[in-house]
Design a protein around this motif. Structure first.
Motif, PDB file in Angstrom:
ATOM      1  N   ALA A  25       0.811  -1.212   0.000  1.00  0.00           N
ATOM      2  CA  ALA A  25       0.000   0.000   0.000  1.00  0.00           C
ATOM      3  C   ALA A  25       0.845   1.263   0.000  1.00  0.00           C
ATOM      4  O   ALA A  25       0.452   2.279  -0.587  1.00  0.00           O
ATOM      5  CB  ALA A  25      -0.933  -0.006   1.214  1.00  0.00           C
ATOM      6  N   THR A  56     -12.827   4.114   4.369  1.00  0.00           N
ATOM      7  CA  THR A  56     -12.833   3.296   5.577  1.00  0.00           C
ATOM      8  C   THR A  56     -13.324   1.890   5.246  1.00  0.00           C
ATOM      9  O   THR A  56     -13.895   1.639   4.183  1.00  0.00           O
ATOM     10  CB  THR A  56     -13.731   3.895   6.673  1.00  0.00           C
ATOM     11  N   SER A  57     -13.125   0.976   6.177  1.00  0.00           N
ATOM     12  CA  SER A  57     -13.570  -0.410   6.013  1.00  0.00           C
ATOM     13  C   SER A  57     -14.589  -0.738   7.090  1.00  0.00           C
ATOM     14  O   SER A  57     -14.449  -0.327   8.247  1.00  0.00           O
ATOM     15  CB  SER A  57     -12.378  -1.374   6.097  1.00  0.00           C
ATOM     16  N   HIS A 102      -4.559  -6.624   5.552  1.00  0.00           N
ATOM     17  CA  HIS A 102      -4.190  -5.299   6.066  1.00  0.00           C
ATOM     18  C   HIS A 102      -3.701  -4.395   4.937  1.00  0.00           C
ATOM     19  O   HIS A 102      -4.109  -3.227   4.833  1.00  0.00           O
ATOM     20  CB  HIS A 102      -3.113  -5.426   7.141  1.00  0.00           C
ATOM     21  N   GLU A 103      -2.832  -4.917   4.072  1.00  0.00           N
ATOM     22  CA  GLU A 103      -2.335  -4.126   2.952  1.00  0.00           C
ATOM     23  C   GLU A 103      -3.461  -3.764   1.995  1.00  0.00           C
ATOM     24  O   GLU A 103      -3.522  -2.658   1.459  1.00  0.00           O
ATOM     25  CB  GLU A 103      -1.242  -4.892   2.210  1.00  0.00           C
ATOM     26  N   THR A 106      -5.613  -1.000   3.524  1.00  0.00           N
ATOM     27  CA  THR A 106      -4.869   0.263   3.516  1.00  0.00           C
ATOM     28  C   THR A 106      -4.835   0.861   2.120  1.00  0.00           C
ATOM     29  O   THR A 106      -5.019   2.067   1.928  1.00  0.00           O
ATOM     30  CB  THR A 106      -3.441   0.037   4.029  1.00  0.00           C
ATOM     31  N   GLY A 109      -8.236   2.221   1.246  1.00  0.00           N
ATOM     32  CA  GLY A 109      -8.464   3.447   1.990  1.00  0.00           C
ATOM     33  C   GLY A 109      -7.764   4.636   1.365  1.00  0.00           C
ATOM     34  O   GLY A 109      -8.317   5.743   1.301  1.00  0.00           O
ATOM     35  N   ARG A 110      -6.541   4.436   0.872  1.00  0.00           N
ATOM     36  CA  ARG A 110      -5.808   5.502   0.199  1.00  0.00           C
ATOM     37  C   ARG A 110      -6.507   5.940  -1.081  1.00  0.00           C
ATOM     38  O   ARG A 110      -6.390   7.093  -1.499  1.00  0.00           O
ATOM     39  CB  ARG A 110      -4.385   5.046  -0.125  1.00  0.00           C
ATOM     40  N   LEU A 138      -8.823  -5.013  12.205  1.00  0.00           N
ATOM     41  CA  LEU A 138      -8.405  -4.301  11.001  1.00  0.00           C
ATOM     42  C   LEU A 138      -9.469  -3.317  10.524  1.00  0.00           C
ATOM     43  O   LEU A 138      -9.144  -2.252  10.005  1.00  0.00           O
ATOM     44  CB  LEU A 138      -8.101  -5.291   9.877  1.00  0.00           C
ATOM     45  N   ASP A 140     -12.353  -0.501  10.350  1.00  0.00           N
ATOM     46  CA  ASP A 140     -12.611   0.756  11.056  1.00  0.00           C
ATOM     47  C   ASP A 140     -13.954   0.720  11.783  1.00  0.00           C
ATOM     48  O   ASP A 140     -14.113   1.326  12.841  1.00  0.00           O
ATOM     49  CB  ASP A 140     -12.602   1.922  10.064  1.00  0.00           C
TER      50      ASP A 140
END
Length: 202
Positions: A25, A56-57, A102-103, A106, A109-110, A138, A140
Motif C-alpha cells: 500500500a 474506511t472499512s 491489512h495491505e 490500507t 483506503g488511500r 483491522l 474501522d
C-alpha cells in the motif's frame, strides 16, 4: 537491487510460472475524497452515525442468515443509484487471507474506497461463536448481527460495536427484512417504532 519481499501468489501454467506480486500500500498514493455514504435506510444510517465514510472499512459479522450480504448489497445498490461505482467479490475465509488483508484495506483506503467485509460466525445463538478470519481489529467499523429469542420466536438484532471515524449509536436494534409487493416499488423505507427497523428492498 529493488525487490518486493514477503509472500507472493503464483500459478503454474503451461510454458512457465506466473507470479502475482503482493500488494504494498505504501507504494501507492492517492487522494481520498471526504464524505459519508448512506444505505438509504434512515434508521440504519442513524445507527452508523450518518452512514459509512469513504476510505474506511466496515466489517459485517454474524451468524448465517442474519442478512449480512443483504445489508452490504444495499450499500452497493445505493451507490449505483448515485452514479458511483460498486463491486462485490467473493473471497475465501482462510488464514492466508489475513496475511494480505491489512495491505489491501490500507490500499483501498488511500484510494477513497468504502470497503464492506462480510464474515460469517460459527454457531447461531449463544456466546460461543467465532469467525474463521478475525478482521475486527483491522476494520474501522464493526457491525454485529445476531439472533435472539423473544415471545416464542427467533428475531434479529443489529448493533455497531465500534467506529473509528466518528460517533455511532450504542443501541441494539431489532430489525427485519421485508419485500415490497412489486419490483417497481424499490424505495427503501424504515420504521423505527419500538426500536424496530424494517427494510423494504427488492
Amino acid at each position: 537491487m529493488r525487490f518486493v519481499g514477503g509472500y507472493h501468489d503464483f500459478r503454474i501454467e503451461r510454458g512457465g510460472l506466473q507470479v502475482f506480486p503482493r500488494l504494498v500500500a505504501a507504494a501507492h498514493r492517492g487522494s481520498a475524497p471526504d464524505g459519508s455514504l448512506g444505505s438509504g435506510v434512515a434508521a440504519l444510517d442513524a445507527l452508523l452515525g450518518g452512514g459509512i465514510e469513504r476510505g474506511t472499512s466496515t466489517l459485517l459479522t454474524g451468524a448465517p442468515g442474519t442478512c449480512k450480504s443483504t445489508i452490504a448489497a444495499q450499500f452497493a445498490v445505493m451507490a449505483a443509484r448515485r452514479g458511483e461505482r460498486a463491486a462485490m467479490f467473493p473471497m475465501p475465509e482462510d488464514k492466508l487471507l489475513s496475511v494480505q488483508l491489512h495491505e489491501l484495506l490500507t490500499f483501498l483506503g488511500r484510494c477513497g474506497t468504502a470497503t464492506l467485509l462480510v464474515s460469517v460466525q460459527r454457531g447461531l445463538i449463544g456466546t460461543h461463536m467465532d469467525s474463521p478470519v478475525d478482521a475486527s481489529y483491522l476494520a474501522d467499523t464493526v457491525v454485529l448481527l445476531r439472533y435472539f429469542e423473544a415471545q416464542g420466536s427467533v428475531r434479529s438484532a443489529i448493533s455497531v460495536l465500534k467506529k473509528r471515524s466518528g460517533q455511532h449509536e450504542r443501541a441494539i436494534r431489532e430489525f427485519e427484512i421485508a419485500r415490497t409487493p412489486s419490483w417497481r416499488r424499490s424505495r427503501t423505507s424504515c420504521a423505527t417504532r419500538s426500536r424496530r427497523c424494517r427494510t423494504r428492498c427488492t
